[in-house]
Design an enzyme around this catalytic site. Structure first.
Site, PDB file in Angstrom:
ATOM      1  N   THR A   1      30.074  45.741  38.341  1.00 58.97           N
ATOM      2  CA  THR A   1      31.144  46.310  39.126  1.00 58.97           C
ATOM      3  C   THR A   1      31.432  47.649  38.476  1.00 58.97           C
ATOM      4  OG1 THR A   1      31.877  44.108  39.681  1.00 58.97           O
ATOM      5  CG2 THR A   1      33.584  45.791  39.717  1.00 58.97           C
TER       6      THR A   1
ATOM      7  N   ASP B   1      30.155  35.121  45.052  1.00 61.57           N
ATOM      8  CA  ASP B   1      31.553  35.017  44.593  1.00 61.57           C
ATOM      9  C   ASP B   1      32.320  33.940  45.372  1.00 61.57           C
ATOM     10  OD1 ASP B   1      31.796  36.548  42.363  1.00 61.57           O
ATOM     11  OD2 ASP B   1      32.531  38.338  43.378  1.00 61.57           O
TER      12      ASP B   1
END
Ligand code: GLY
Length: 567
Positions: A376, A418
């Protein structure tokens, strides 16, 4: 790291970069600390930070700079910067308004609860992590346009530096060369046409990366706005890519994607106002829970990374992550008792079995009882008008699904991982979940991203965030505690060793530099302590009077730029 100046042809390219004339994409280095007076930008890549600061210098505000920096990251930092992923933006505007923009990816319309289970119900995590089926409907471009309503310069000006960098190329860093080399086989296996990241010879530091297809996609976005991505040529290329390898994102999924403006999570910690991201990120709720569980325990007196402070922080991390697994999911789909989970009474109850003399246990410390549930990237921006912006954006894993949309030149995320593919089955970050975070068409997967702003007397004081999967909220937590409680400089708060506990596995993960004696003391108390690689890449801006101090994490190529820097 210095990228050496190259030959004449490169100098020509340099002058082609009209929009960013002061940026030389072949000669740059990672500046780790800068003190600006008129603004600062800190991001995962020196060129992206330079693009952001050039926008502030042209009169743009912090939102303009954040948009331009994200677009530049999509070009120069393809491992996590993206237009094929999603993210969150938290901002405090000069008029005093706090905003939170959610551009998290969504499950495609054809997604289903058990899509990653085989006929016996066993998880097939390769499918949620690699290749076409791992991708959620991207949100980043919609997010850029949702935040653009707070910007001030023409969008074409904000995107042009990214187009130039993609079209004319830039010199890659050592870590980029290393990851392209390491991932050569995966890029080859997971793509139907070889992407530009694969070449015959080994990549070396300073090699030029040119991304013509990506430049053309960015031009379509420049010329057609959000529709330049979610309709027409780009959308058709995404759907065509899906059809080559069992992907399920449809044209309708793309046309229907909407970013959402949400009510930011705002709470008080000892007189500081903390503004952070609400669901579908778990990050803000977890951060609030952790901060509130330590607030009355005088952690400042325990000092930085003593056995007492690490134990207390570990135990609040354990409790927050147990709640994450049990209660959190997309609030548009499931009911989440946010008020209860963040109430003082509930959090005091969660700490009732805390024993400062003994290691806690995840076998006995479960989620609370409520009657009614790494790769990320982060950037922080501040301008001289009183606007500050924190953006965390992601492809999920490094280079996401490692699948590039052929003809469009960008990587797709692997954010479907996720979701909780099955209750009790950990995702790639070891995070657990249940029905609340089960897959459903159009649902957003739970995130840990925690872009956060701290206000003192309603004026911006800190802008913080980091990548790192489940370590994101714990890294933001430690950074805030380091500054607000241990009185550390922003530089030390970013660069000192970090640790992490996420309920399960029941262990404290520590960086190599973590104090060996404290590690032994924790082990003697009964904790399992595991050494791991770096935790996060935290980017902090701290505003002290007229000074805007920007710190890029030493753990990566991260770089800070200042406007009117103080020598
Ligand atoms: N993909 C990492 C996160 O959203 O938490």
């Amino acid at each position: 790291m210095n990228i050496k100046q190259k030959s004449l042809s490169i100098v020509v390219c340099f002058f082609v970069l009209q929009s960013t004339a002061q940026i030389n994409p072949y000669n740059y280095h990672s500046q780790k600390k800068v003190v600006g007076v008129n603004g600062a930008v800190v991001s995962a890549h020196p060129l992206a930070s330079k693009v952001g600061i050039s926008i502030l210098k042209q009169g743009g505000n912090a939102v303009d700079a954040a948009i331009a920096t994200q677009l530049a990251l999509a070009v120069v930092y393809p491992g996590a910067g993206n237009i094929g992923g999603g993210g969150f933006m938290v901002a405090h505007l000069k008029n005093g308004k706090n905003i939170a923009i959610d551009y998290r990816e969504k499950a495609p319309g054809k997604a289903s609860r058990d899509m990653y289970l085989d006929s016996l119900g066993n998880p097939m995590l390769q499918l949620s992590q690699d290749g076409h089926l791992a991708a959620g409907v991207p949100g980043t471009v919609a997010g850029l346009f949702a935040s653009y309503k707070y910007a001030s310069l023409p969008f074409a000006k904000l995107i042009q530096p990214a187009i130039d960098l993609a079209e004319n190329g830039f010199a890659i860093t050592r870590s980029e060369a290393e990851s392209f080399n390491e991932l050569k086989e995966e890029f080859t296996a997971l793509n139907t046409t070889l992407p530009v990241f694969v070449k015959q010879q080994h990549w070396k530091t300073g090699d030029t990366l040119i991304q013509k297809d990506l430049a053309n996609t960015l031009k379509r976005i420049r010329d057609n706005g959000q529709k330049g991505f979610y309709a027409g040529e780009t959308a058709k290329l995404i759907v065509a890519e899906m059809q080559k390898a069992n992907g399920i994102i449809s044209y309708e999924d793309l046309e229907n994607y909407q970013a959402k403006e949400r009510k930011p999570d705002v709470f008080n910690y000892k007189g500081n106002t903390i503004v952070t991201m609400p669901l579908p990120s778990s990050g803000g709720i977890i951060l609030q829970q952790m901060m509130k569980m330590i607030e009355k325990r005088n952690i400042g007196a325990m000092k930085f990374q003593t056995v007492a402070s690490v134990q207390l922080m570990t135990e609040v991390e354990r409790r927050a992550f147990a709640d994450r697994a049990e209660f959190l999911g997309d609030p548009d789909f499931v009911k989440v008792p946010v008020k209860k989970l963040t109430s003082n009474a509930y959090l005091a109850g969660r700490m009732k079995n805390y024993d400062a003399k003994k290691a806690g246990s995840s076998a006995t410390t479960k989620a609370g009882i409520i009657k009614e549930s790494e790769e990320t990237t982060h950037l922080s921006v501040a301008d001289n008008k009183g606007n500050v912006v924190a953006v965390t954006t992601t492809l999920n894993g490094s280079y996401g699904s490692r699948t590039v949309v052929n003809g469009a030149g960008f990587l797709l995320n692997n954010e479907m991982d996720d979701f909780s593919v099955k209750p009790g089955v950990p995702n790639m970050y070891g995070a657990l979940g249940n029905e609340k975070n089960a897959i459903a068409p159009g649902k957003r997967m739970l995130s840990s991203m925690t872009p956060t702003i701290v206000l003192k007397n309603n004026k911006p004081y800190l802008v913080v965030g980091t990548p790192g999967g489940t370590t994101i909220p714990t890294s933001v937590f430690q950074t805030l505690v380091n500054i607000l409680e241990f009185g550390m400089s922003a530089e030390d708060a970013v660069n000192k060793p970090k640790f992490h506990h996420q309920w399960l596995p029941d262990e404290i993960d520590v960086e190599k530099e973590f104090d060996k004696v404290v590690k032994q003391q924790l082990e003697a108390m009964g904790y399992k302590v595991m050494q791991r690689g770096h935790i996060g890449r935290t980017e902090v801006i701290q505003i002290k009077g007229k000074q805007i101090i920007a710190i890029g994490d030493y753990r990566g190529d991260d770089a800070a730029e200042g406007f009117a820097p103080v020598p």
